[in-house]
Write an enzyme that holds these catalytic residues in place. Sequence first.
Site, PDB file in Angstrom:
ATOM      1  N   CYS A 114       0.809  -1.223   0.000  1.00  0.00           N
ATOM      2  CA  CYS A 114       0.000   0.000   0.000  1.00  0.00           C
ATOM      3  C   CYS A 114       0.844   1.275   0.000  1.00  0.00           C
ATOM      4  O   CYS A 114       0.336   2.353  -0.315  1.00  0.00           O
ATOM      5  CB  CYS A 114      -0.937   0.007   1.201  1.00  0.00           C
ATOM      6  N   HIS A 257      -3.607   7.135   3.206  1.00  0.00           N
ATOM      7  CA  HIS A 257      -3.946   5.893   2.525  1.00  0.00           C
ATOM      8  C   HIS A 257      -5.361   5.494   2.923  1.00  0.00           C
ATOM      9  O   HIS A 257      -5.712   5.479   4.107  1.00  0.00           O
ATOM     10  CB  HIS A 257      -2.948   4.806   2.918  1.00  0.00           C
ATOM     11  N   ASN A 287     -10.113  -0.221  -0.229  1.00  0.00           N
ATOM     12  CA  ASN A 287      -8.657  -0.134  -0.126  1.00  0.00           C
ATOM     13  C   ASN A 287      -8.051  -0.609  -1.448  1.00  0.00           C
ATOM     14  O   ASN A 287      -8.069  -1.798  -1.755  1.00  0.00           O
ATOM     15  CB  ASN A 287      -8.172  -1.005   1.040  1.00  0.00           C
TER      16      ASN A 287
END
EC number: 2.3.1.180
Length: 330
Positions: A114, A257, A287
Amino acid sequence: MTSPSLLRGFGAYAPERILTNADIESMVETTDEWITTRTGIRQRHVVAPGQTTSDLAVEAARAALADAALDTADITHVLVATCTPDASCPNTACIVARKLGMTGVMALDCNAACSGFLYGLELAQGIVAARPASRVLLVAAEALSLRCNWKDRTTCVLFGDGAGATVVTADVDATQGTAVLEDSIVTSDGSLGDLLTIGGGTANPYAIGDSVGEEYFVRMQGRDVFKHAVRSMTQVCNDLLARNGFTTEDVDLVIPHQANLRIIEAVGDRLGFASEKVFVNVHDFGNTSAASIPLALADARAQGRIRPGMRVLLTTFGGGFTWGAALLRF
């Protein structure tokens, strides 16, 4: 950073197919209320059959190039941040370059889960600093729906597919779609890597005829990841602001994020930012791993949340563990 790089142009792409929480209710034992309450996610975009990470990357790249008023012929390097590559070899950057009709460019993949976009930004900045004539097409793209265990309700509800892109350059005369990279920090702690994994590498190879086991898919110790993510993103943001002589008052917008709403809110609260200063689009995209931040950047610009003169703080956390933060001035 003695000679800041520029981010010129932003683009994003999400697959047309949308999977709502109601859709997931028919796949695993869960409810829309359970998902929304715990994650803030209402829907996520997922690839169509046959659609790959490189396909998403190409669409985002084209959008970024158009926003920057650049052509593929202007690009010297292609850097793709992903943990869901099309294949182990060739790398996804080479595939993206081919699909864009580009030859004679350096093409490289970067895997920091990520955190991939901020890691890629650090690499791109280094390239531009060493070779000022370079123009680096930086794309973060993921097709995590293909690496989710759709029988595991604790992970499959979280992830979506998408891509975001920008061009990193030292073109001081560029004005269209431009932000200055003021400073950044990226770091890691490999001792915690087992808390968030996607298997299938040489440590767990498959033989012909083997059935795919659960270890091939995303596996995560959610509570531990939450704790480390919030603490690490908070600390790295404070460190970045402090070394530049800034406080939260010097930041106009925070783009964390987009892991889940609880993490986003916890980071914003610990840093002392009002909720209206924290950009959130996890409810629509889930996500998207490395694609999360560039997709959010493009989305925030499209919504008018980012305007010339604003300072934007980016922060991320991912498998590895990896994490980081960056300051952009638009």
